[in-house]
Structures are given as C-alpha cells and as structure tokens.
Design an enzyme around this catalytic site. Sequence first.
Site, mmCIF file in Angstrom:
data_model
loop_
_atom_site.group_PDB
_atom_site.id
_atom_site.type_symbol
_atom_site.label_atom_id
_atom_site.label_comp_id
_atom_site.label_asym_id
_atom_site.label_seq_id
_atom_site.Cartn_x
_atom_site.Cartn_y
_atom_site.Cartn_z
ATOM 1 N N ASP A 166 0.677 -1.064 0.433
ATOM 2 C CA ASP A 166 -0.193 0.412 -0.137
ATOM 3 C C ASP A 166 0.800 0.804 -0.134
ATOM 4 O O ASP A 166 1.890 1.266 0.936
ATOM 5 C CB ASP A 166 -0.564 -0.027 1.262
ATOM 6 C CG ASP A 166 -1.868 -0.783 1.408
ATOM 7 O OD1 ASP A 166 -2.267 -1.226 0.091
ATOM 8 O OD2 ASP A 166 -3.079 -0.865 2.553
ATOM 9 N N HIS A 202 -3.251 6.145 -0.294
ATOM 10 C CA HIS A 202 -4.172 5.138 -0.482
ATOM 11 C C HIS A 202 -5.229 5.402 0.519
ATOM 12 O O HIS A 202 -6.443 5.082 0.881
ATOM 13 C CB HIS A 202 -3.956 3.818 0.345
ATOM 14 C CG HIS A 202 -4.757 2.613 0.168
ATOM 15 N ND1 HIS A 202 -5.772 1.953 -0.120
ATOM 16 C CD2 HIS A 202 -4.884 1.561 0.881
ATOM 17 C CE1 HIS A 202 -6.624 1.319 0.104
ATOM 18 N NE2 HIS A 202 -6.449 0.525 1.372
ATOM 19 N N HIS A 258 -2.523 2.006 9.389
ATOM 20 C CA HIS A 258 -2.278 2.882 8.103
ATOM 21 C C HIS A 258 -1.607 4.506 8.653
ATOM 22 O O HIS A 258 -0.529 4.309 7.989
ATOM 23 C CB HIS A 258 -3.691 2.846 7.304
ATOM 24 C CG HIS A 258 -3.348 1.661 6.187
ATOM 25 N ND1 HIS A 258 -4.165 0.208 6.863
ATOM 26 C CD2 HIS A 258 -2.897 1.032 5.417
ATOM 27 C CE1 HIS A 258 -4.582 -0.455 5.860
ATOM 28 N NE2 HIS A 258 -3.624 -0.633 4.784
HETATM 29 ZN ZN LIG Z 1 -3.926 -3.069 0.963
#
Ligand SMILES: [Zn+2]
Length: 237
Positions: free
Chosen positions: A71, A75, A189
């Site tokens: 990623d 994203h 993330h």
């Molecule tokens: Zn992903």
Amino acid sequence: VSSADADRPLSADAARLSREWLDVTLGIAADSVAWAGLRTPDLTFDARIVAGAAVNVGRLDCSLHTGTHADAPFHVSDQGATVDQLDPNLYLGAALVVRVAETGAIGRDAIRIALDAARVSAGAGSGGELPLARLLIATGSPYDGRSFPSAAPFLEAAAVAWLLELGVRLFGIDGPSVDPLDSKTLEAHHRIFEAGGGVLENLGLSDVSPGAYELIAAPIKLAGADAAPVRALLRRV
Ligand SMILES: [Zn+2]
C-alpha cells in the site's frame, strides 16, 4: 551455531535448500479476491498465437490490492505519496518474521512474546539484535486470497506506535489489511505512513518459521497508483 549443531552433518541438499529463496507471495489468479465486493482479476489477450498472431500479448484488469501487495500513503490520503514515489529500499533487506496466534486484534503483548520467540530462533541471545526495520507478522488466521473473510487479524494502533518507536518501518501481515476490515479511520495505516513506513498485505507466511531473513518485495512502479503487487521472497540468514 552451538557445538552440537556444528557436529551434526548437514547434507549438501539441506544446506542448499536452507539458503534458497522462499516464495511468500499470494499470486494473482482469476479467482483472487482483493476485497469483498470487488471484481476478480481479468486476464485477457490483445494477441494470441492460436489466432494467427506472432506472439501472445496479455492484459490485466484487477484491483491493485489483489494478492501480495504494497500500500502507498496515497491509499489513505490524497496528499500521500503514490506507489511509484516510494523508496524501494524499504522493501529490500533484513527482515524479521514473527508468529502470533491472534485471529483478531494484535496488541503489544502478543508481539512482545512473538519477538522473544523470534529472538530465540534467530539465535540472538537476550538483548541480541533483531532486524526490526522490516517486521512480517504471521497470524492465527492467514488469508488465502480467495475466500474473503468477514473479519481478519489487525494491528492495534498502540502496538503500531510502539513498534515504530522500536524502529520498525515496514509492516507486513498475512491478511488483507493492517487495520480492521471495517475500519473507516485506518489508524494503523496512517501511523505507519506518517512515520515514513510501508505496508505489505496478503503475505503468504504459513510455511515460514519465525526468525531473521532477507526480504525482496519491491512494488511495481505504477505511476499515480495507491498500491501495487509485489513478488515477495524470503531467504534465511
Ligand atoms: Zn492494501
């Protein structure tokens, strides 16, 4: 290596195999499922030898989150770097594989225990150096890439913060996300990307023992993209 180990003869085959690269990639196939509700990959051909062309020329239409992939910050943020802007060095080099039993939230305690186990199998004594910059986490519920789960193991935000303090920069997991599948805040993330780190998802770690490895898993250079497939390979050190 203990003297007992040194005395035991190691066959040439075993020595060679232990140094071979292990493929820890979930591939992209016609029945791969990147996420619930997304179309499966479509590999078609612009030219076929059977149809009179000189060559077969394929074309792939699929989610960039299919199979093992990296990623990019883009994203989860419109201001984030796209996958072609990432430093490939993040995905190349010394890595540590740890195994946790968790099938849901993975917290600091579970990772601490797993790090201790990895320290033993890596042959590093207590206080020994572990290659923490790249941490690949095998969980109790790995994704097979086809039957998308309703829930999957994920990293608690507090555990991510702690691991970033320890020096982890690349976070790999054997599930579809480092965050809960239903997360809208994507805290893991965000924390990882804000620290300049990277994320590898859908790793195939079922047959990999905990310990120290070399990793090759650079994402393909897709201009403007939020993610990209990788061929992830590990070799024992
Ligand atoms: Zn992903």
